[in-house]
Design an enzyme around this catalytic site. Structure first.
Site, PDB file in Angstrom:
ATOM      1  N   SER A  65      49.995  -1.207  -6.051  1.00  0.00           N
ATOM      2  CA  SER A  65      50.168   0.181  -5.570  1.00  0.00           C
ATOM      3  C   SER A  65      49.090   0.538  -4.552  1.00  0.00           C
ATOM      4  CB  SER A  65      50.051   1.168  -6.735  1.00  0.00           C
ATOM      5  OG  SER A  65      51.132   1.016  -7.601  1.00  0.00           O
ATOM      6  N   ARG A 110      49.292   1.377  -0.272  1.00  0.00           N
ATOM      7  CA  ARG A 110      48.749   2.638   0.260  1.00  0.00           C
ATOM      8  C   ARG A 110      47.632   2.373   1.267  1.00  0.00           C
ATOM      9  NH1 ARG A 110      51.196   3.399  -4.491  1.00  0.00           N
ATOM     10  NH2 ARG A 110      51.768   5.475  -5.244  1.00  0.00           N
ATOM     11  N   GLY A 169      60.339  -0.918  -3.867  1.00  0.00           N
ATOM     12  CA  GLY A 169      60.622   0.525  -3.971  1.00  0.00           C
ATOM     13  C   GLY A 169      59.499   1.354  -3.369  1.00  0.00           C
ATOM     14  N   ARG A 203      68.920   0.906  -6.112  1.00  0.00           N
ATOM     15  CA  ARG A 203      67.981   1.859  -6.727  1.00  0.00           C
ATOM     16  C   ARG A 203      68.110   3.238  -6.075  1.00  0.00           C
ATOM     17  NH1 ARG A 203      62.314  -1.191  -7.180  1.00  0.00           N
ATOM     18  NH2 ARG A 203      61.807   0.704  -8.327  1.00  0.00           N
ATOM     19  N   SER A 260      57.486  10.553 -11.019  1.00  0.00           N
ATOM     20  CA  SER A 260      57.428   9.376 -10.161  1.00  0.00           C
ATOM     21  C   SER A 260      56.341   9.500  -9.100  1.00  0.00           C
ATOM     22  CB  SER A 260      58.788   9.165  -9.483  1.00  0.00           C
ATOM     23  OG  SER A 260      58.640   8.317  -8.368  1.00  0.00           O
ATOM     24  N   GLN A 282      55.965   7.375  -6.717  1.00  0.00           N
ATOM     25  CA  GLN A 282      56.547   7.014  -5.417  1.00  0.00           C
ATOM     26  C   GLN A 282      57.098   8.257  -4.731  1.00  0.00           C
ATOM     27  OE1 GLN A 282      59.391   3.892  -6.220  1.00  0.00           O
ATOM     28  NE2 GLN A 282      57.791   2.346  -6.491  1.00  0.00           N
ATOM     29  N   ASP A 339      55.130   0.338 -15.919  1.00  0.00           N
ATOM     30  CA  ASP A 339      55.352  -1.059 -15.514  1.00  0.00           C
ATOM     31  C   ASP A 339      54.970  -2.047 -16.615  1.00  0.00           C
ATOM     32  OD1 ASP A 339      56.301  -0.243 -13.085  1.00  0.00           O
ATOM     33  OD2 ASP A 339      54.393  -0.472 -12.042  1.00  0.00           O
ATOM     34  N   ARG A 345      65.547  -2.565 -16.683  1.00  0.00           N
ATOM     35  CA  ARG A 345      64.626  -3.277 -17.592  1.00  0.00           C
ATOM     36  C   ARG A 345      64.979  -3.094 -19.057  1.00  0.00           C
ATOM     37  NH1 ARG A 345      59.033  -2.672 -14.062  1.00  0.00           N
ATOM     38  NH2 ARG A 345      59.614  -4.338 -12.641  1.00  0.00           N
ATOM     39  N   ARG A 404      58.397  -8.611 -13.429  1.00  0.00           N
ATOM     40  CA  ARG A 404      57.718  -8.259 -14.684  1.00  0.00           C
ATOM     41  C   ARG A 404      58.490  -8.766 -15.909  1.00  0.00           C
ATOM     42  NH1 ARG A 404      53.575  -5.506 -12.446  1.00  0.00           N
ATOM     43  NH2 ARG A 404      54.112  -3.969 -10.843  1.00  0.00           N
TER      44      ARG A 404
HETATM   45  C1  S3P Z   1      54.561   2.835  -8.134  1.00  0.00           C
HETATM   46  C2  S3P Z   1      55.012   3.780  -8.989  1.00  0.00           C
HETATM   47  C3  S3P Z   1      55.903   3.486 -10.123  1.00  0.00           C
HETATM   48  C4  S3P Z   1      55.853   2.024 -10.510  1.00  0.00           C
HETATM   49  C5  S3P Z   1      55.964   1.122  -9.308  1.00  0.00           C
HETATM   50  C6  S3P Z   1      54.839   1.405  -8.334  1.00  0.00           C
HETATM   51  C7  S3P Z   1      53.732   3.249  -6.984  1.00  0.00           C
HETATM   52  O1  S3P Z   1      57.232   3.815  -9.771  1.00  0.00           O
HETATM   53  O2  S3P Z   1      56.874   1.726 -11.412  1.00  0.00           O
HETATM   54  O3  S3P Z   1      55.894  -0.228  -9.700  1.00  0.00           O
HETATM   55  O4  S3P Z   1      53.126   2.382  -6.322  1.00  0.00           O
HETATM   56  O5  S3P Z   1      53.678   4.453  -6.719  1.00  0.00           O
HETATM   57  P1  S3P Z   1      57.775   5.334  -9.916  1.00  0.00           P
HETATM   58  O6  S3P Z   1      56.852   6.159  -9.159  1.00  0.00           O
HETATM   59  O7  S3P Z   1      59.141   5.338  -9.307  1.00  0.00           O
HETATM   60  O8  S3P Z   1      57.805   5.582 -11.382  1.00  0.00           O
END
Ligand code: S3P
Length: 424
Positions: free
Chosen positions: A19, A23, A90, A118, A163, A165, A311, A342, A384
């Protein structure tokens, strides 16, 4: 119960956090000047982000494990005439969409078959409220996404799902708005974006569950990526389940929005110690010492802790299979929308392996301590899931054939190498 008895005694390093690696690339690309990133995670997902940014005109140089990103400010990205490919990631598609929405050109961003399945309505909705020109080119809520970059307006947005993300997508779009964009979270999700934007000189205020961002140029910085606690969790579970083991995992990120796995391990009876806790720039890190025990017990996992271990649920299910009694995990609807469904991937595999598992609405129940029998299981091409089954195979001593086990390179290309080192 069949369980490996040979103890583990090892000291290992874990690759950089996924993550934070995404970023770091995105933020330094839209900052001013040359940023230097140490300990970047070279995995398929983070490299997908790098490729997208290079295609958008960002100069990125790799020099050993150090990356130099030549940023030129918020509006410096250039139109790419082909389709931007987020591959399996994602985080790439959802966060990049925030940046592309505020840029001044049109883009199409897509991904592989798994990413195309997704949901993207979770970002299309808030971005559209900000005035973005974003729509799906296939069905309503799936990639590929067409994004016409334009001027955005600030909004106040109540998060509908927990979330990071989605939150980060809105925060990145908020960098391009006049006025203050506010996000109201129901449950706190990982906050790497907030910390990193502020470290680069951006303007984010946090007041309890309300995050506010104001437009602002950011300046280049030097950073070092902490080891990924999500990757470390596979080995924490492995060592915890083998009585007498001792494993030291160096330099792992322990941001409290990510440490749900530690709370769960401890509540199930595991012995986890944090050593040398300190700050690595804006993220807390430490060495994690794990001592194995023969007395792990089932537990109940639900509510606000879920986003802090989302995760880690596949490997927590493996832990539950080796613990005495029942483990119940609730409120995991979101798990159905990851790299695979999952819940289904875990249930399918566990049933085949003879592990007692029950699916109910919004959760699963696992009865630990039973015998496990080797067979073929499907990773559903989900990194995973593949790693969780591999740890299950080592712990049970059973020969478990994992279909497509090389998919670990999405987040952790050196997983098998480190595992072999630990088991040597
Ligand atoms: C992530 C947030 C999570 C996580 C993904 C990475 C991120 O997803 O499951 O592996 O980097 O912000 P969600 O924000 O959709 O829950």
């Amino acid at each position: 119960m069949n369980i490996r008895s040979k103890k583990i005694k090892s000291v290992i390093n874990i690759p950089g956090d996924k993550s934070i690696s995404h970023r770091a690339l995105m933020i330094s690309s839209i900052s001013n000047g040359v940023s230097v990133i140490h300990k970047f995670l070279f995995s398929k997902d983070s490299l997908a982000t790098m490729e997208c940014l290079k295609n958008l005109g960002v100069k990125i140089e790799i020099d050993d494990s150090r990356i130099k990103v030549f940023g030129n400010g918020l509006y410096s990205l250039k139109k790419y005439d082909d389709v931007l490919d987020a591959k399996n990631s994602g985080t790439t598609i959802r966060i990049m969409s925030g940046i592309l929405s505020g840029s001044s050109f049109d883009s199409i961003i897509d991904g592989d078959e798994s990413l195309r399945a997704r949901p993207m309505d979770r970002i299309i909705k808030p971005l559209s409220l900000m005035g973005a020109g974003i729509y799906s080119l296939k069905k309503d809520k799936f990639a590929p996404l067409n994004i016409s970059g334009r001027k955005l307006n600030s909004i106040s947005y109540n998060m509908e799902i927990d979330s990071a993300q989605v939150k980060s997508c809105i925060l990145f779009a908020g960098l391009y708005c006049d006025g203050i964009t506010k996000i109201i979270e129901n449950v706190k999700t990982r906050d790497h974006t907030e910390r990193m934007i502020n470290y680069f000189g951006g303007n984010i205020q946090i007041d309890k569950n309300v995050i506010s961002i104001q437009r602002g140029e950011m300046e280049a910085r030097e950073i070092s990526i902490p080891g990924d606690i999500s990757s470390a969790s596979f080995f924490m579970v492995l060592a915890s389940c083998i009585d007498g083991s001792e494993l030291l995992i160096k330099d792992v990120g322990i941001n409290e929005t990510r440490t749900g796995i530690i709370n769960v391990l401890r509540s199930m009876g595991a012995d986890i110690e944090f050593i040398n806790v300190h700050f690595n720039y804006f993220e807390e890190v430490c060495d994690i010492k794990v001592r194995g025990t023969s007395s792990l017990f089932g537990t109940l996992i639900e509510g606000d802790i879920i986003p802090t271990l989302i995760d880690e649920i596949p490997i927590i299910c493996v832990l539950a299979a080796f613990a005495k009694g029942e483990t119940i995990i609730k409120n995991i609807e979101e798990l159905k929308y990851k790299e695979s469904n999952r819940v289904k991937s875990i249930v399918d595999g566990f049933v085949k392996l003879g592990i007692e598992i029950y699916e109910f609405e919004d959760g699963i129940r696992i009865v630990g301590g039973g015998n496990i029998k080797g067979c073929e299981v499907n990773s559903y091409n989900d990194h995973r899931i593949a790693m969780a089954f591999m740890i299950l195979s080592v712990l049970s001593g059973e020969d478990i054939k994992i279909i497509n086990k090389s998919c670990v390179d999405i987040s952790f290309p050196s997983f098998y190498e480190i595992l072999n080192y630990i088991l040597r």
